[in-house]
Design a protein around this motif. Structure first.
Motif: not given
Length: 529
Positions: A351-358
Protein backbone atom coordinates in the motif's frame (compact mmCIF):
# COMPACT_ATOMS: atom_id res chain seq x y z
CA UNK A 1 20.33 19.14 -90.35
CA UNK A 2 23.69 20.85 -90.17
CA UNK A 3 25.69 21.13 -86.96
CA UNK A 4 24.75 24.35 -85.17
CA UNK A 5 21.09 24.19 -86.24
CA UNK A 6 20.38 20.83 -84.65
CA UNK A 7 19.90 21.85 -81.05
CA UNK A 8 16.62 23.65 -81.62
CA UNK A 9 15.36 21.27 -84.28
CA UNK A 10 15.87 17.77 -82.87
CA UNK A 11 15.43 18.12 -79.13
CA UNK A 12 11.97 16.87 -78.20
CA UNK A 13 9.69 19.45 -76.78
CA UNK A 14 8.95 18.59 -73.16
CA UNK A 15 5.19 18.79 -73.01
CA UNK A 16 2.44 16.67 -71.60
CA UNK A 17 0.06 17.64 -74.42
CA UNK A 18 -0.49 14.78 -76.85
CA UNK A 19 1.01 15.57 -80.24
CA UNK A 20 0.94 13.79 -83.55
CA UNK A 21 4.03 11.70 -84.33
CA UNK A 22 5.69 11.74 -87.74
CA UNK A 23 7.89 8.89 -89.05
CA UNK A 24 10.20 8.73 -92.07
CA UNK A 25 10.75 5.90 -94.57
CA UNK A 26 13.51 5.30 -95.53
CA UNK A 27 14.68 6.49 -92.09
CA UNK A 28 17.37 8.92 -93.36
CA UNK A 29 17.10 12.67 -93.05
CA UNK A 30 19.49 13.19 -96.00
CA UNK A 31 18.97 11.58 -99.41
CA UNK A 32 20.06 12.32 -102.96
CA UNK A 33 18.03 14.69 -105.07
CA UNK A 34 15.57 12.79 -107.20
CA UNK A 35 14.82 10.20 -104.52
CA UNK A 36 11.55 10.03 -102.64
CA UNK A 37 10.69 9.94 -98.93
CA UNK A 38 7.39 8.79 -97.40
CA UNK A 39 6.12 10.55 -94.29
CA UNK A 40 3.56 8.87 -91.99
CA UNK A 41 1.42 10.76 -89.47
CA UNK A 42 0.05 9.04 -86.35
CA UNK A 43 -2.27 10.62 -83.81
CA UNK A 44 -3.60 9.86 -80.31
CA UNK A 45 -7.14 11.31 -80.60
CA UNK A 46 -7.07 13.04 -77.22
CA UNK A 47 -7.33 16.71 -78.07
CA UNK A 48 -7.56 19.09 -81.01
CA UNK A 49 -8.36 22.75 -81.33
CA UNK A 50 -10.62 21.99 -84.28
CA UNK A 51 -12.11 18.90 -85.82
CA UNK A 52 -10.22 17.56 -88.85
CA UNK A 53 -11.66 15.21 -91.42
CA UNK A 54 -8.25 14.23 -92.80
CA UNK A 55 -4.56 14.66 -92.06
CA UNK A 56 -3.03 18.11 -92.31
CA UNK A 57 0.56 18.68 -93.53
CA UNK A 58 2.74 21.72 -92.98
CA UNK A 59 5.88 22.62 -94.94
CA UNK A 60 7.67 25.92 -94.44
CA UNK A 61 5.59 28.94 -95.41
CA UNK A 62 3.39 27.03 -97.82
CA UNK A 63 -0.29 26.67 -97.10
CA UNK A 64 -1.25 23.50 -95.19
CA UNK A 65 -2.77 20.72 -97.22
CA UNK A 66 -4.97 17.83 -96.22
CA UNK A 67 -4.84 14.18 -97.26
CA UNK A 68 -7.46 11.50 -96.61
CA UNK A 69 -4.75 9.06 -95.58
CA UNK A 70 -1.92 9.42 -93.08
CA UNK A 71 0.99 9.20 -95.58
CA UNK A 72 2.62 11.84 -97.78
CA UNK A 73 5.34 11.41 -100.39
CA UNK A 74 7.86 14.29 -100.58
CA UNK A 75 10.76 15.14 -102.92
CA UNK A 76 11.84 18.60 -101.76
CA UNK A 77 14.08 19.72 -98.94
CA UNK A 78 12.40 21.44 -96.06
CA UNK A 79 10.86 21.15 -92.62
CA UNK A 80 7.73 19.04 -92.38
CA UNK A 81 5.07 18.65 -89.71
CA UNK A 82 1.73 16.88 -89.62
CA UNK A 83 -1.48 16.94 -87.61
CA UNK A 84 -3.74 13.92 -87.16
CA UNK A 85 -7.43 14.22 -86.25
CA UNK A 86 -7.83 14.63 -82.48
CA UNK A 87 -4.14 15.54 -81.91
CA UNK A 88 -1.94 18.60 -81.94
CA UNK A 89 0.67 19.18 -84.70
CA UNK A 90 3.79 17.01 -84.53
CA UNK A 91 7.39 18.03 -83.92
CA UNK A 92 9.17 19.00 -87.14
CA UNK A 93 11.37 16.75 -89.26
CA UNK A 94 14.03 18.39 -91.48
CA UNK A 95 14.74 16.62 -94.77
CA UNK A 96 17.59 17.34 -97.16
CA UNK A 97 17.54 16.28 -100.81
CA UNK A 98 21.22 16.76 -101.63
CA UNK A 99 22.98 17.19 -104.99
CA UNK A 100 26.43 16.49 -103.50
CA UNK A 101 28.58 13.58 -104.65
CA UNK A 102 28.97 12.21 -101.09
CA UNK A 103 26.44 12.34 -98.28
CA UNK A 104 26.28 11.06 -94.71
CA UNK A 105 22.93 9.50 -93.96
CA UNK A 106 21.71 9.54 -90.35
CA UNK A 107 18.34 8.30 -89.01
CA UNK A 108 15.62 10.80 -88.13
CA UNK A 109 14.86 9.35 -84.69
CA UNK A 110 17.34 7.55 -82.42
CA UNK A 111 16.68 6.82 -78.72
CA UNK A 112 18.90 5.63 -75.90
CA UNK A 113 19.59 1.94 -76.23
CA UNK A 114 18.81 1.87 -79.96
CA UNK A 115 21.28 0.65 -82.56
CA UNK A 116 22.76 3.69 -84.32
CA UNK A 117 23.75 3.23 -87.98
CA UNK A 118 25.50 5.97 -90.00
CA UNK A 119 25.89 5.38 -93.74
CA UNK A 120 28.35 7.07 -96.11
CA UNK A 121 26.83 7.14 -99.64
CA UNK A 122 28.35 8.21 -103.00
CA UNK A 123 26.31 9.15 -106.00
CA UNK A 124 27.00 7.03 -109.09
CA UNK A 125 28.50 3.59 -109.61
CA UNK A 126 32.10 4.25 -108.59
CA UNK A 127 33.00 2.24 -105.50
CA UNK A 128 34.59 3.53 -102.31
CA UNK A 129 37.91 1.97 -101.32
CA UNK A 130 38.16 3.29 -97.76
CA UNK A 131 35.89 5.29 -95.37
CA UNK A 132 36.75 7.19 -92.22
CA UNK A 133 34.25 8.67 -89.72
CA UNK A 134 34.82 11.62 -87.44
CA UNK A 135 32.89 12.67 -84.34
CA UNK A 136 33.26 16.25 -83.22
CA UNK A 137 36.28 16.44 -85.61
CA UNK A 138 37.97 13.38 -84.08
CA UNK A 139 38.55 10.24 -86.13
CA UNK A 140 36.62 7.38 -84.53
CA UNK A 141 36.53 4.73 -87.25
CA UNK A 142 38.21 3.70 -90.47
CA UNK A 143 37.56 0.61 -92.60
CA UNK A 144 37.89 -0.73 -96.11
CA UNK A 145 35.41 -3.54 -95.44
CA UNK A 146 32.31 -1.81 -94.10
CA UNK A 147 31.08 1.56 -95.32
CA UNK A 148 28.72 1.95 -92.34
CA UNK A 149 29.42 3.10 -88.80
CA UNK A 150 27.60 0.92 -86.26
CA UNK A 151 27.07 1.80 -82.59
CA UNK A 152 25.20 -1.20 -81.05
CA UNK A 153 23.69 0.66 -78.08
CA UNK A 154 23.49 4.41 -78.38
CA UNK A 155 23.68 6.71 -75.36
CA UNK A 156 23.24 10.42 -74.88
CA UNK A 157 27.03 10.75 -75.02
CA UNK A 158 26.97 9.65 -78.65
CA UNK A 159 25.23 12.87 -79.68
CA UNK A 160 27.35 15.28 -81.71
CA UNK A 161 28.57 16.24 -85.20
CA UNK A 162 29.54 13.39 -87.51
CA UNK A 163 31.30 13.43 -90.88
CA UNK A 164 32.44 10.76 -93.30
CA UNK A 165 35.55 10.94 -95.52
CA UNK A 166 35.66 8.60 -98.53
CA UNK A 167 38.69 7.44 -100.51
CA UNK A 168 38.07 6.32 -104.11
CA UNK A 169 40.12 3.65 -105.87
CA UNK A 170 41.89 6.38 -107.85
CA UNK A 171 42.96 7.95 -104.53
CA UNK A 172 40.43 10.74 -104.88
CA UNK A 173 39.04 11.99 -101.54
CA UNK A 174 35.46 13.07 -100.91
CA UNK A 175 34.12 14.74 -97.78
CA UNK A 176 30.45 14.76 -96.80
CA UNK A 177 28.92 17.68 -94.98
CA UNK A 178 28.97 17.52 -91.18
CA UNK A 179 25.66 16.28 -89.83
CA UNK A 180 24.30 16.54 -86.30
CA UNK A 181 23.04 13.43 -84.54
CA UNK A 182 20.91 13.96 -81.43
CA UNK A 183 20.27 10.86 -79.32
CA UNK A 184 16.91 11.31 -77.62
CA UNK A 185 16.02 10.27 -74.10
CA UNK A 186 14.08 7.02 -73.96
CA UNK A 187 12.56 8.33 -70.73
CA UNK A 188 13.19 11.44 -68.70
CA UNK A 189 15.23 11.49 -65.53
CA UNK A 190 12.93 10.25 -62.76
CA UNK A 191 11.71 12.61 -60.09
CA UNK A 192 10.92 11.38 -56.60
CA UNK A 193 7.79 12.86 -55.08
CA UNK A 194 6.42 12.33 -51.57
CA UNK A 195 3.01 13.05 -50.08
CA UNK A 196 4.63 14.72 -47.04
CA UNK A 197 8.34 15.51 -46.66
CA UNK A 198 7.85 16.17 -42.92
CA UNK A 199 5.47 13.42 -41.81
CA UNK A 200 4.39 12.88 -38.23
CA UNK A 201 6.04 9.82 -36.72
CA UNK A 202 3.97 6.68 -37.16
CA UNK A 203 2.00 8.03 -40.14
CA UNK A 204 2.12 6.46 -43.62
CA UNK A 205 4.00 8.06 -46.52
CA UNK A 206 3.52 7.53 -50.26
CA UNK A 207 6.49 7.79 -52.64
CA UNK A 208 6.16 8.19 -56.41
CA UNK A 209 8.95 7.82 -58.96
CA UNK A 210 7.75 9.92 -61.90
CA UNK A 211 9.15 9.92 -65.44
CA UNK A 212 7.92 10.54 -69.00
CA UNK A 213 8.08 8.36 -72.10
CA UNK A 214 8.34 9.91 -75.57
CA UNK A 215 5.32 9.91 -77.85
CA UNK A 216 7.21 7.65 -80.26
CA UNK A 217 7.76 4.99 -77.55
CA UNK A 218 4.74 5.19 -75.23
CA UNK A 219 4.73 1.45 -74.47
CA UNK A 220 8.34 1.11 -73.32
CA UNK A 221 8.27 -1.14 -70.17
CA UNK A 222 10.07 0.29 -67.15
CA UNK A 223 10.93 -0.90 -63.65
CA UNK A 224 11.26 1.27 -60.54
CA UNK A 225 13.22 0.98 -57.30
CA UNK A 226 13.36 3.08 -54.11
CA UNK A 227 16.47 3.64 -52.00
CA UNK A 228 17.87 5.61 -49.07
CA UNK A 229 21.13 7.56 -49.06
CA UNK A 230 22.97 4.99 -46.95
CA UNK A 231 22.35 2.29 -49.56
CA UNK A 232 19.34 0.76 -47.85
CA UNK A 233 16.95 -0.79 -50.38
CA UNK A 234 13.46 0.45 -49.55
CA UNK A 235 11.80 -1.50 -52.35
CA UNK A 236 13.11 -3.97 -54.91
CA UNK A 237 12.71 -3.25 -58.61
CA UNK A 238 9.10 -3.60 -59.77
CA UNK A 239 6.78 -2.32 -62.49
CA UNK A 240 4.95 -0.01 -60.09
CA UNK A 241 6.20 3.61 -59.81
CA UNK A 242 4.46 3.98 -56.43
CA UNK A 243 5.47 2.83 -52.96
CA UNK A 244 3.59 3.14 -49.68
CA UNK A 245 5.52 3.08 -46.40
CA UNK A 246 2.94 2.12 -43.80
CA UNK A 247 4.67 3.94 -40.92
CA UNK A 248 7.63 6.33 -40.79
CA UNK A 249 9.74 6.66 -37.63
CA UNK A 250 12.28 9.31 -36.66
CA UNK A 251 15.18 6.97 -37.41
CA UNK A 252 13.83 6.74 -40.98
CA UNK A 253 14.68 10.40 -41.59
CA UNK A 254 17.22 10.95 -44.35
CA UNK A 255 17.77 11.41 -48.06
CA UNK A 256 15.77 9.21 -50.42
CA UNK A 257 16.03 8.62 -54.16
CA UNK A 258 14.45 6.40 -56.78
CA UNK A 259 15.62 4.76 -59.96
CA UNK A 260 13.97 3.85 -63.27
CA UNK A 261 15.31 1.35 -65.80
CA UNK A 262 14.21 -0.46 -68.92
CA UNK A 263 13.27 -4.09 -68.50
CA UNK A 264 15.49 -5.32 -71.36
CA UNK A 265 17.58 -2.42 -72.65
CA UNK A 266 19.75 -1.77 -69.61
CA UNK A 267 19.06 1.99 -69.52
CA UNK A 268 18.96 3.10 -65.88
CA UNK A 269 18.52 6.59 -64.43
CA UNK A 270 18.53 7.92 -60.90
CA UNK A 271 16.51 10.76 -59.43
CA UNK A 272 17.87 13.66 -57.44
CA UNK A 273 17.84 13.07 -53.66
CA UNK A 274 14.82 14.11 -51.61
CA UNK A 275 15.13 14.85 -47.90
CA UNK A 276 12.45 13.45 -45.59
CA UNK A 277 12.45 14.64 -41.96
CA UNK A 278 10.12 12.65 -39.69
CA UNK A 279 8.60 14.76 -36.91
CA UNK A 280 8.27 13.31 -33.41
CA UNK A 281 5.49 14.49 -31.07
CA UNK A 282 6.76 14.93 -27.48
CA UNK A 283 4.87 12.98 -24.83
CA UNK A 284 2.29 14.83 -22.76
CA UNK A 285 -0.61 14.00 -20.51
CA UNK A 286 1.03 11.08 -18.68
CA UNK A 287 -1.59 9.21 -16.64
CA UNK A 288 -1.38 6.23 -14.26
CA UNK A 289 -4.33 3.95 -13.60
CA UNK A 290 -4.67 0.60 -11.88
CA UNK A 291 -6.55 -2.60 -12.60
CA UNK A 292 -8.48 -3.09 -10.37
CA UNK A 293 -9.04 0.50 -9.27
CA UNK A 294 -6.75 1.79 -6.53
CA UNK A 295 -9.45 1.51 -3.83
CA UNK A 296 -10.47 -2.04 -4.78
CA UNK A 297 -7.12 -3.82 -4.53
CA UNK A 298 -7.38 -7.05 -2.51
CA UNK A 299 -4.42 -8.66 -0.78
CA UNK A 300 -3.11 -11.75 -2.58
CA UNK A 301 -4.45 -10.78 -5.99
CA UNK A 302 -2.71 -9.36 -9.08
CA UNK A 303 -2.29 -5.62 -9.57
CA UNK A 304 -1.74 -4.07 -13.01
CA UNK A 305 -0.26 -0.56 -13.30
CA UNK A 306 -1.21 1.06 -16.63
CA UNK A 307 0.82 4.06 -17.78
CA UNK A 308 -0.51 5.99 -20.79
CA UNK A 309 0.12 9.27 -22.61
CA UNK A 310 -2.44 11.55 -24.25
CA UNK A 311 0.04 12.55 -26.99
CA UNK A 312 3.40 11.27 -28.10
CA UNK A 313 4.94 9.25 -30.91
CA UNK A 314 7.86 6.95 -31.53
CA UNK A 315 9.72 4.75 -29.08
CA UNK A 316 8.62 5.71 -25.56
CA UNK A 317 10.26 4.59 -22.32
CA UNK A 318 7.77 3.97 -19.51
CA UNK A 319 8.85 3.47 -15.89
CA UNK A 320 6.91 2.88 -12.66
CA UNK A 321 7.88 4.11 -9.17
CA UNK A 322 6.74 4.04 -5.59
CA UNK A 323 6.69 7.56 -4.17
CA UNK A 324 7.33 6.97 -0.47
CA UNK A 325 10.24 4.53 -0.87
CA UNK A 326 11.54 5.94 -4.21
CA UNK A 327 11.61 2.36 -5.41
CA UNK A 328 11.71 1.69 -9.17
CA UNK A 329 9.29 -1.11 -10.00
CA UNK A 330 10.10 -1.64 -13.68
CA UNK A 331 10.70 -0.10 -17.08
CA UNK A 332 9.54 -0.78 -20.66
CA UNK A 333 10.46 0.80 -24.02
CA UNK A 334 8.05 0.37 -26.91
CA UNK A 335 6.36 2.17 -29.82
CA UNK A 336 3.07 2.68 -28.04
CA UNK A 337 1.14 5.25 -26.08
CA UNK A 338 0.31 2.71 -23.39
CA UNK A 339 2.27 0.17 -21.33
CA UNK A 340 1.42 -2.17 -18.45
CA UNK A 341 3.35 -3.46 -15.45
CA UNK A 342 2.02 -6.50 -13.59
CA UNK A 343 2.55 -7.19 -9.89
CA UNK A 344 1.59 -10.88 -9.61
CA UNK A 345 0.70 -10.84 -5.91
CA UNK A 346 -0.05 -7.72 -3.88
CA UNK A 347 0.38 -7.61 -0.10
CA UNK A 348 -0.72 -5.16 2.54
CA UNK A 349 2.85 -3.85 2.70
CA UNK A 350 2.51 -2.70 -0.93
CA UNK A 351 0.00 0.00 0.00
CA UNK A 352 1.23 3.49 -0.82
CA UNK A 353 1.49 6.15 -3.51
CA UNK A 354 2.65 5.22 -7.00
CA UNK A 355 3.42 7.19 -10.17
CA UNK A 356 4.84 6.55 -13.66
CA UNK A 357 6.99 8.47 -16.13
CA UNK A 358 7.24 8.55 -19.93
CA UNK A 359 10.02 9.83 -22.18
CA UNK A 360 10.43 9.67 -25.98
CA UNK A 361 13.59 11.74 -26.22
CA UNK A 362 12.21 15.20 -25.42
CA UNK A 363 12.39 14.94 -21.64
CA UNK A 364 10.84 12.85 -18.89
CA UNK A 365 7.19 13.58 -18.03
CA UNK A 366 5.75 12.41 -14.71
CA UNK A 367 2.17 11.41 -13.92
CA UNK A 368 0.22 12.37 -10.83
CA UNK A 369 0.63 9.94 -7.94
CA UNK A 370 -2.08 7.36 -7.27
CA UNK A 371 -2.76 6.19 -3.73
CA UNK A 372 -3.22 2.42 -3.57
CA UNK A 373 -4.88 0.87 -0.54
CA UNK A 374 -4.78 -2.88 -0.03
CA UNK A 375 -7.74 -4.60 1.59
CA UNK A 376 -7.05 -7.61 3.79
CA UNK A 377 -9.16 -10.73 3.14
CA UNK A 378 -10.74 -11.55 6.50
CA UNK A 379 -11.69 -15.12 7.42
CA UNK A 380 -15.28 -16.03 8.29
CA UNK A 381 -15.76 -15.78 12.08
CA UNK A 382 -15.19 -19.13 13.75
CA UNK A 383 -18.16 -21.02 15.13
CA UNK A 384 -18.14 -21.97 18.76
CA UNK A 385 -17.66 -25.65 18.17
CA UNK A 386 -14.63 -27.71 19.18
CA UNK A 387 -14.73 -29.64 15.95
CA UNK A 388 -14.38 -26.40 14.01
CA UNK A 389 -11.06 -25.55 15.62
CA UNK A 390 -9.83 -29.10 15.36
CA UNK A 391 -10.76 -29.17 11.67
CA UNK A 392 -8.80 -26.01 10.97
CA UNK A 393 -5.79 -27.32 12.87
CA UNK A 394 -5.89 -30.62 11.01
CA UNK A 395 -5.89 -28.69 7.74
CA UNK A 396 -2.93 -26.73 9.03
CA UNK A 397 -1.11 -29.98 9.63
CA UNK A 398 -1.62 -30.97 6.04
CA UNK A 399 0.23 -27.78 5.07
CA UNK A 400 2.91 -28.31 7.74
CA UNK A 401 3.48 -31.83 6.50
CA UNK A 402 3.97 -30.54 2.94
CA UNK A 403 6.71 -28.19 4.10
CA UNK A 404 8.37 -30.95 6.08
CA UNK A 405 8.25 -33.30 3.09
CA UNK A 406 9.90 -30.67 0.94
CA UNK A 407 12.73 -30.30 3.44
CA UNK A 408 13.32 -34.01 3.86
CA UNK A 409 12.72 -35.09 0.23
CA UNK A 410 13.72 -32.20 -2.11
CA UNK A 411 13.65 -34.53 -5.13
CA UNK A 412 9.83 -34.57 -5.05
CA UNK A 413 9.46 -30.78 -5.00
CA UNK A 414 7.40 -30.52 -8.18
CA UNK A 415 4.74 -33.10 -7.35
CA UNK A 416 4.58 -32.33 -3.64
CA UNK A 417 4.49 -28.57 -4.02
CA UNK A 418 1.77 -28.55 -6.67
CA UNK A 419 -0.36 -30.93 -4.61
CA UNK A 420 0.17 -29.04 -1.36
CA UNK A 421 -0.59 -25.69 -2.94
CA UNK A 422 -3.77 -26.83 -4.68
CA UNK A 423 -5.15 -28.56 -1.56
CA UNK A 424 -4.23 -26.10 1.16
CA UNK A 425 -4.17 -22.71 -0.54
CA UNK A 426 -7.94 -22.24 -0.54
CA UNK A 427 -8.12 -22.48 3.29
CA UNK A 428 -5.59 -19.80 4.12
CA UNK A 429 -5.86 -16.06 4.39
CA UNK A 430 -3.50 -14.00 2.20
CA UNK A 431 -1.08 -13.60 5.10
CA UNK A 432 -0.96 -17.36 5.53
CA UNK A 433 -0.48 -17.90 1.80
CA UNK A 434 2.73 -15.90 1.74
CA UNK A 435 5.06 -18.76 2.89
CA UNK A 436 3.45 -21.02 0.27
CA UNK A 437 4.15 -18.52 -2.51
CA UNK A 438 7.73 -18.17 -1.31
CA UNK A 439 8.12 -21.94 -1.34
CA UNK A 440 6.75 -22.17 -4.89
CA UNK A 441 9.35 -19.69 -6.13
CA UNK A 442 12.37 -20.50 -4.00
CA UNK A 443 12.11 -24.18 -3.17
CA UNK A 444 11.81 -25.76 0.29
CA UNK A 445 11.46 -23.34 3.22
CA UNK A 446 14.47 -22.75 5.41
CA UNK A 447 12.91 -22.38 8.90
CA UNK A 448 13.02 -25.27 11.33
CA UNK A 449 10.00 -27.55 11.53
CA UNK A 450 9.06 -26.26 14.92
CA UNK A 451 9.19 -22.66 13.73
CA UNK A 452 6.88 -23.49 10.84
CA UNK A 453 4.36 -25.13 13.16
CA UNK A 454 4.42 -22.22 15.62
CA UNK A 455 4.17 -19.66 12.80
CA UNK A 456 1.06 -21.20 11.29
CA UNK A 457 -0.62 -21.90 14.62
CA UNK A 458 -0.01 -18.35 15.83
CA UNK A 459 -1.61 -17.05 12.65
CA UNK A 460 -4.56 -19.32 13.27
CA UNK A 461 -4.85 -18.29 16.89
CA UNK A 462 -5.43 -14.68 15.84
CA UNK A 463 -8.45 -15.83 13.87
CA UNK A 464 -9.87 -17.82 16.81
CA UNK A 465 -9.76 -15.24 19.53
CA UNK A 466 -12.85 -16.61 21.26
CA UNK A 467 -11.73 -20.22 21.06
CA UNK A 468 -9.79 -22.10 23.64
CA UNK A 469 -7.11 -22.80 21.13
CA UNK A 470 -4.44 -23.76 23.68
CA UNK A 471 -5.99 -27.22 23.97
CA UNK A 472 -5.99 -27.80 20.25
CA UNK A 473 -2.50 -26.36 19.90
CA UNK A 474 -1.23 -29.05 22.22
CA UNK A 475 -3.01 -31.72 20.22
CA UNK A 476 -1.59 -30.19 17.05
CA UNK A 477 1.98 -30.29 18.32
CA UNK A 478 1.58 -33.95 19.27
CA UNK A 479 0.12 -34.84 15.83
CA UNK A 480 2.83 -32.90 14.03
CA UNK A 481 5.50 -34.85 15.91
CA UNK A 482 3.87 -38.09 14.80
CA UNK A 483 3.56 -36.91 11.20
CA UNK A 484 7.25 -36.13 10.91
CA UNK A 485 8.09 -39.79 11.21
CA UNK A 486 5.43 -41.13 8.83
CA UNK A 487 5.58 -41.49 5.02
CA UNK A 488 4.14 -38.90 2.64
CA UNK A 489 1.27 -39.75 0.30
CA UNK A 490 2.48 -38.49 -3.14
CA UNK A 491 -1.04 -38.79 -4.56
CA UNK A 492 -2.35 -35.93 -2.44
CA UNK A 493 -1.40 -33.24 0.01
CA UNK A 494 -2.38 -35.30 3.05
CA UNK A 495 -0.38 -37.10 5.70
CA UNK A 496 -0.75 -40.84 6.18
CA UNK A 497 -1.13 -41.93 9.80
CA UNK A 498 0.01 -45.39 10.87
CA UNK A 499 -2.73 -47.94 11.27
CA UNK A 500 -3.69 -48.47 14.84
CA UNK A 501 -3.49 -44.88 15.87
CA UNK A 502 -6.67 -42.94 16.56
CA UNK A 503 -8.42 -41.60 13.45
CA UNK A 504 -6.11 -43.55 11.18
CA UNK A 505 -6.48 -43.04 7.44
CA UNK A 506 -6.16 -40.31 4.82
CA UNK A 507 -7.00 -36.67 5.51
CA UNK A 508 -7.98 -34.26 2.68
CA UNK A 509 -8.92 -30.57 2.81
CA UNK A 510 -11.36 -29.35 0.19
CA UNK A 511 -11.68 -25.76 -1.16
CA UNK A 512 -14.40 -23.57 0.38
CA UNK A 513 -17.77 -23.47 -1.31
CA UNK A 514 -19.79 -20.36 -2.17
CA UNK A 515 -20.89 -20.03 1.44
CA UNK A 516 -17.24 -19.70 2.57
CA UNK A 517 -17.36 -23.11 4.21
CA UNK A 518 -14.34 -25.32 4.62
CA UNK A 519 -14.43 -29.08 4.88
CA UNK A 520 -11.83 -31.53 6.18
CA UNK A 521 -12.63 -35.17 5.52
CA UNK A 522 -11.24 -38.43 6.88
CA UNK A 523 -12.51 -41.98 6.20
CA UNK A 524 -14.07 -42.23 9.61
CA UNK A 525 -15.55 -38.77 10.01
CA UNK A 526 -15.57 -35.21 8.65
CA UNK A 527 -15.28 -31.90 10.43
CA UNK A 528 -17.12 -28.91 8.92
CA UNK A 529 -17.04 -25.13 9.23
Amino acid sequence: PLCGLAAQMLILEKSTVQKSVISVQPPWTTVFRGERVNLTCNGFHFYAQEKLKGYRWFSGKARPRETPGNTLEVRDSGQYRCQAPGSLPSNPVHLIFSSASLILQVPYSVFEGDELVLRCQKRGREKLAFVKYTWNQKIISGSDESLDLLIPKASLNNSGCYQCIAFLENAYVLRASQTNVQIQELFSRPKLEVTDSQPIEGNPVNLTCGTRLPLERPDTPLRFGFFREDGVVISNWSRSPDLQITAMWREDSGSYWCGAETVTGGIRKRSLPLQIDVQRIPVSGVFLETQPQEDQVVEGEMLVLVCSVAKGSGNTTFSWHREDTRESLGQKSQRSQRAELEIPVIWESHAGRYYCTADNGYGLIKSEAVNITVRTMEMVPAVQEPFHSLGMILCDFMLIHCFVALQEQPHIISSVLGSCFSSAHGFLSPLEREPIVAARHQGPPSPEKKDIVIFILQKRKLKLKKQRTWLWEGVAMLMAQLLYNFPFNSLGACPVIKPGLPRSGELTCLPPNRCHRRVCISPSKFLEQ
